[in-house]
Design a protein around this motif. Structure first.
Motif, mmCIF file in Angstrom:
data_model
loop_
_atom_site.group_PDB
_atom_site.id
_atom_site.type_symbol
_atom_site.label_atom_id
_atom_site.label_comp_id
_atom_site.label_asym_id
_atom_site.label_seq_id
_atom_site.Cartn_x
_atom_site.Cartn_y
_atom_site.Cartn_z
ATOM 1 N N ILE A 30 -0.620 6.075 7.957
ATOM 2 C CA ILE A 30 -0.276 6.944 9.087
ATOM 3 C C ILE A 30 1.159 7.440 8.975
ATOM 4 C CG2 ILE A 30 0.080 7.014 11.593
ATOM 5 C CD1 ILE A 30 -2.316 5.083 11.833
ATOM 6 N N VAL A 31 2.108 6.531 8.711
ATOM 7 C CA VAL A 31 3.514 6.926 8.657
ATOM 8 C C VAL A 31 3.793 7.825 7.456
ATOM 9 C CG1 VAL A 31 5.866 6.084 8.365
ATOM 10 C CG2 VAL A 31 4.334 4.927 9.929
ATOM 11 N N THR A 32 3.326 7.425 6.276
ATOM 12 C CA THR A 32 3.572 8.224 5.082
ATOM 13 C C THR A 32 2.919 9.594 5.219
ATOM 14 O OG1 THR A 32 3.643 6.211 3.739
ATOM 15 C CG2 THR A 32 3.355 8.293 2.578
ATOM 16 N N GLY A 33 1.675 9.612 5.719
ATOM 17 C CA GLY A 33 0.995 10.882 5.923
ATOM 18 C C GLY A 33 1.707 11.766 6.920
ATOM 19 N N ALA A 34 2.135 11.180 8.054
ATOM 20 C CA ALA A 34 2.804 11.965 9.094
ATOM 21 C C ALA A 34 4.134 12.532 8.602
ATOM 22 C CB ALA A 34 3.016 11.106 10.332
ATOM 23 N N LEU A 35 4.934 11.728 7.914
ATOM 24 C CA LEU A 35 6.222 12.202 7.417
ATOM 25 C C LEU A 35 6.040 13.307 6.380
ATOM 26 C CD1 LEU A 35 8.194 8.838 7.064
ATOM 27 C CD2 LEU A 35 8.560 10.624 8.766
ATOM 28 N N SER A 36 5.144 13.092 5.431
ATOM 29 C CA SER A 36 4.910 14.090 4.390
ATOM 30 C C SER A 36 4.316 15.366 4.977
ATOM 31 C CB SER A 36 3.967 13.507 3.332
ATOM 32 O OG SER A 36 3.753 14.426 2.289
ATOM 33 N N TRP A 37 3.366 15.216 5.885
ATOM 34 C CA TRP A 37 2.739 16.357 6.538
ATOM 35 C C TRP A 37 3.756 17.128 7.376
ATOM 36 C CZ3 TRP A 37 -2.205 15.531 10.057
ATOM 37 C CH2 TRP A 37 -2.874 16.750 10.218
ATOM 38 N N GLY A 38 4.548 16.401 8.154
ATOM 39 C CA GLY A 38 5.542 17.051 9.002
ATOM 40 C C GLY A 38 6.587 17.804 8.209
ATOM 41 N N ILE A 39 7.095 17.198 7.136
ATOM 42 C CA ILE A 39 8.090 17.879 6.309
ATOM 43 C C ILE A 39 7.464 19.073 5.612
ATOM 44 C CG2 ILE A 39 9.585 17.622 4.286
ATOM 45 C CD1 ILE A 39 10.051 14.716 5.150
ATOM 46 N N GLY A 40 6.185 18.950 5.204
ATOM 47 C CA GLY A 40 5.495 20.084 4.599
ATOM 48 C C GLY A 40 5.340 21.252 5.547
ATOM 49 N N SER A 96 0.803 -1.228 0.000
ATOM 50 C CA SER A 96 0.000 0.000 0.000
ATOM 51 C C SER A 96 0.830 1.269 0.000
ATOM 52 C CB SER A 96 -0.931 0.000 1.222
ATOM 53 O OG SER A 96 -0.197 -0.054 2.430
ATOM 54 N N ARG A 97 2.150 1.176 -0.012
ATOM 55 C CA ARG A 97 2.987 2.372 0.057
ATOM 56 C C ARG A 97 2.759 3.304 -1.138
ATOM 57 N NH1 ARG A 97 4.309 3.182 5.219
ATOM 58 N NH2 ARG A 97 5.407 1.395 6.081
ATOM 59 N N ALA A 98 2.669 2.756 -2.341
ATOM 60 C CA ALA A 98 2.484 3.609 -3.518
ATOM 61 C C ALA A 98 1.168 4.372 -3.413
ATOM 62 C CB ALA A 98 2.515 2.759 -4.787
ATOM 63 N N TRP A 99 0.113 3.665 -3.043
ATOM 64 C CA TRP A 99 -1.187 4.306 -2.896
ATOM 65 C C TRP A 99 -1.144 5.370 -1.806
ATOM 66 C CZ3 TRP A 99 -4.792 2.811 1.297
ATOM 67 C CH2 TRP A 99 -5.995 3.546 1.249
ATOM 68 N N ALA A 100 -0.545 5.045 -0.657
ATOM 69 C CA ALA A 100 -0.477 5.999 0.445
ATOM 70 C C ALA A 100 0.330 7.235 0.060
ATOM 71 C CB ALA A 100 0.130 5.333 1.680
ATOM 72 N N GLY A 101 1.461 7.036 -0.611
ATOM 73 C CA GLY A 101 2.289 8.167 -1.005
ATOM 74 C C GLY A 101 1.607 9.069 -2.016
ATOM 75 N N ASN A 102 0.971 8.479 -3.009
ATOM 76 C CA ASN A 102 0.268 9.292 -4.001
ATOM 77 C C ASN A 102 -0.958 9.966 -3.401
ATOM 78 O OD1 ASN A 102 1.513 9.264 -6.753
ATOM 79 N ND2 ASN A 102 1.501 7.058 -6.388
ATOM 80 N N LEU A 103 -1.631 9.304 -2.441
ATOM 81 C CA LEU A 103 -2.755 9.943 -1.756
ATOM 82 C C LEU A 103 -2.276 11.177 -1.002
ATOM 83 C CD1 LEU A 103 -5.779 9.786 -0.916
ATOM 84 C CD2 LEU A 103 -5.044 8.461 1.070
ATOM 85 N N ALA A 104 -1.141 11.070 -0.319
ATOM 86 C CA ALA A 104 -0.591 12.210 0.411
ATOM 87 C C ALA A 104 -0.196 13.338 -0.528
ATOM 88 C CB ALA A 104 0.610 11.768 1.247
ATOM 89 N N ASP A 105 0.411 13.012 -1.669
ATOM 90 C CA ASP A 105 0.847 14.040 -2.619
ATOM 91 C C ASP A 105 -0.319 14.697 -3.343
ATOM 92 O OD1 ASP A 105 3.549 13.768 -2.063
ATOM 93 O OD2 ASP A 105 3.882 12.293 -3.646
ATOM 94 N N MET A 106 -1.334 13.902 -3.702
ATOM 95 C CA MET A 106 -2.407 14.406 -4.561
ATOM 96 C C MET A 106 -3.635 14.875 -3.780
ATOM 97 S SD MET A 106 -2.211 11.538 -7.589
ATOM 98 C CE MET A 106 -3.562 12.301 -8.500
ATOM 99 N N ARG A 107 -3.917 14.284 -2.636
ATOM 100 C CA ARG A 107 -5.104 14.641 -1.857
ATOM 101 C C ARG A 107 -4.771 15.293 -0.529
ATOM 102 N NH1 ARG A 107 -8.870 14.684 -5.723
ATOM 103 N NH2 ARG A 107 -8.918 12.698 -6.865
ATOM 104 N N GLY A 108 -3.516 15.283 -0.170
ATOM 105 C CA GLY A 108 -3.096 15.907 1.074
ATOM 106 C C GLY A 108 -2.687 14.885 2.120
ATOM 107 N N ALA A 109 -1.621 15.197 2.842
ATOM 108 C CA ALA A 109 -1.086 14.271 3.836
ATOM 109 C C ALA A 109 -2.051 14.069 5.000
ATOM 110 C CB ALA A 109 0.258 14.793 4.349
ATOM 111 N N LYS A 110 -2.819 15.114 5.342
ATOM 112 C CA LYS A 110 -3.771 14.975 6.442
ATOM 113 C C LYS A 110 -4.822 13.928 6.120
ATOM 114 C CE LYS A 110 -6.796 17.633 9.510
ATOM 115 N NZ LYS A 110 -7.243 18.987 9.925
ATOM 116 N N ARG A 111 -5.329 13.940 4.889
ATOM 117 C CA ARG A 111 -6.331 12.942 4.508
ATOM 118 C C ARG A 111 -5.755 11.536 4.604
ATOM 119 N NH1 ARG A 111 -10.032 13.284 -0.885
ATOM 120 N NH2 ARG A 111 -10.738 15.108 0.302
ATOM 121 N N ALA A 112 -4.505 11.363 4.197
ATOM 122 C CA ALA A 112 -3.881 10.045 4.287
ATOM 123 C C ALA A 112 -3.828 9.569 5.735
ATOM 124 C CB ALA A 112 -2.474 10.087 3.690
ATOM 125 N N MET A 113 -3.476 10.458 6.639
ATOM 126 C CA MET A 113 -3.343 10.064 8.038
ATOM 127 C C MET A 113 -4.699 9.746 8.661
ATOM 128 S SD MET A 113 -0.941 11.976 10.818
ATOM 129 C CE MET A 113 -0.653 11.229 12.430
#
Length: 407
Positions: free
Chosen positions: A137-147, A75-92
């Protein structure tokens, strides 16, 4: 060199130099901690439930534990693209809901205890759901935090998110044993349902960051950007994997008593290293820090392998936790340097995917080895894997020094 040219303007535009990283990340860090109790609570309980309650061997135990990491990888690809395209908060947020569902499936598995094979399959479904949740949760948190904090603080973001994750392991393991002692595996399942819902309250009012990509990034491209530091992460993560999957069985085999203290020793050492030295990957360079820390991890795995008392095993798990603590952001800082800023979510997903590969393979492969050579043999494998990450860190360090010389 291209990644450096991309990241410099992003650093200036996304976060002011005086950003308070701790306060900025505090709600996200707390949400990761609470959400990851969903993983920490069953850690010492599930292997014993599978072996003693359902009569399964070490191969099945390793496969069920490892299924979570296999699902996270898928699920990493889906989670990463969800964070990039729909926002990291939504992923988390999506990940917290999926984690609560995994607890519901754990609870449902108890209806089939009289049919052990069926109960194992239901548990497997719960592990798969939890793997997807962990990925989000992890992908969203990392992307959100770095953002929020800026890519120049990527090491600190990884450090604080990691403190939350492994703090949840440290607290969740003894809490899970206590809940299991008083309410059985059903109590652990109910706690697994409730804790991710509490995490949602921590992030409800946190400012979202805008999506950074308008279209999906092929996952193979992100993997290509980060594969060298990813290999370092994969090899150094085997030691963590053999502790999560097999330390309870080692303690039970040796009649050493409560294995949850081993998880606590790992978690406390992990957190201590992050609190004291979490700034070093950003300051000194990730590869240099990783090179030192994997040597500490090797020593920890070797101690567990040869332990003749519980105290020596606790020391080994603590050394493993201390060393592994900074290996993750050490290799991770090198991964961020190689990723274009607009694809940071999928790049972080690709980097953490190497952790999933490591843990997904470690469970069943070393479970089979433990059945032949004994449980202590898996810690020899952990020491060898950590040793193999040393040349990876050395290569990254040499590449960075060469790049700095030409800059």
């Amino acid at each position: 060199m291209s990644s450096r040219s991309h990241s410099a303007p992003a650093c200036a535009s996304q976060a002011p130099p005086a950003v308070n990283v701790f306060l900025t990340l505090l709600p996200i860090t707390l949400a990761v901690f609470i959400g990851f109790l969903t993983i920490g609570l069953p850690l010492p309980v599930l292997p014993l439930h599978l072996r003693d309650g359902l009569g399964m061997n070490t191969l099945i135990v390793g496969a069920v534990i490892g299924a979570q990491f296999a699902a996270a990888l898928a699920s990493r690809a889906w989670a990463g693209n969800l964070a990039d395209m729909r926002g990291a908060k939504r992923a988390m947020v999506t990940g917290c809901f999926a984690a609560a569902c995994s607890g519901g499936v754990y609870l449902a598995s108890l209806a089939f205890v009289a049919m052990p094979a069926t109960s194992v399959w239901v548990l497997l479904l719960g592990r798969l759901l939890l793997g997807c949740a962990e990925s989000l949760i992890v992908t969203g948190a990392l992307s959100w935090g770095i953002g929020l904090a800026g890519p120049h603080n990527a090491g600190k973001v990884m450090a604080w998110v990691g403190i939350a994750m492994y703090g949840a392991y440290a607290l969740g393991a003894p809490a899970g044993m206590a809940v299991n002692a008083s309410h059985g595996f059903a109590g652990v399942a109910v706690a697994t349902i409730l804790t991710p819902l509490l995490a949602l309250g921590m992030i409800a009012g946190v400012r979202a960051v805008a999506p950074t990509a308008a279209r999906r990034t092929p996952f193979y491209k992100a993997l290509g950007d980060v594969w060298v530091p990813g290999m370092g992460l994969a090899l150094s993560s085997v030691g963590f994997g053999v502790i999560t999957a097999f330390i309870s069985l080692l303690f039970a085999t040796r009649n050493w008593g409560n294995a949850s203290l081993a998880f606590t020793a790992f978690g406390l050492a992990f957190i201590g290293a992050r609190l004291l030295f979490g700034h070093l990957p950003d300051k000194l360079g990730g590869a240099r820090v990783a090179l030192v820390c994997v040597a500490i991890e090797i020593a920890g795995q070797w101690l567990i392998r040869g332990a003749d008392t519980a105290v020596v095993a606790y020391l080994g798990t603590a050394l493993t936790g201390f060393g592994y603590s900074l290996a993750f952001p050490g290799f991770g800082v090198e991964a961020v340097r190689r990723a274009p800023p607009q694809n940071r979510g999928v790049a972080m997903g690709a980097y953490v995917a190497f952790l999933d590969i490591s843990l997904g393979v470690t469970g069943p492969a070393l479970g089979a080895a433990a059945g032949v050579w004994g449980v202590s043999s898996v810690y020899l494998a952990g020491a060898i894997a950590a040793a193999l990450s040393v040349p990876v860190a050395a290569r990254l360090l040499a590449t960075r020094q060469k790049g700095d010389a030409h800059a």
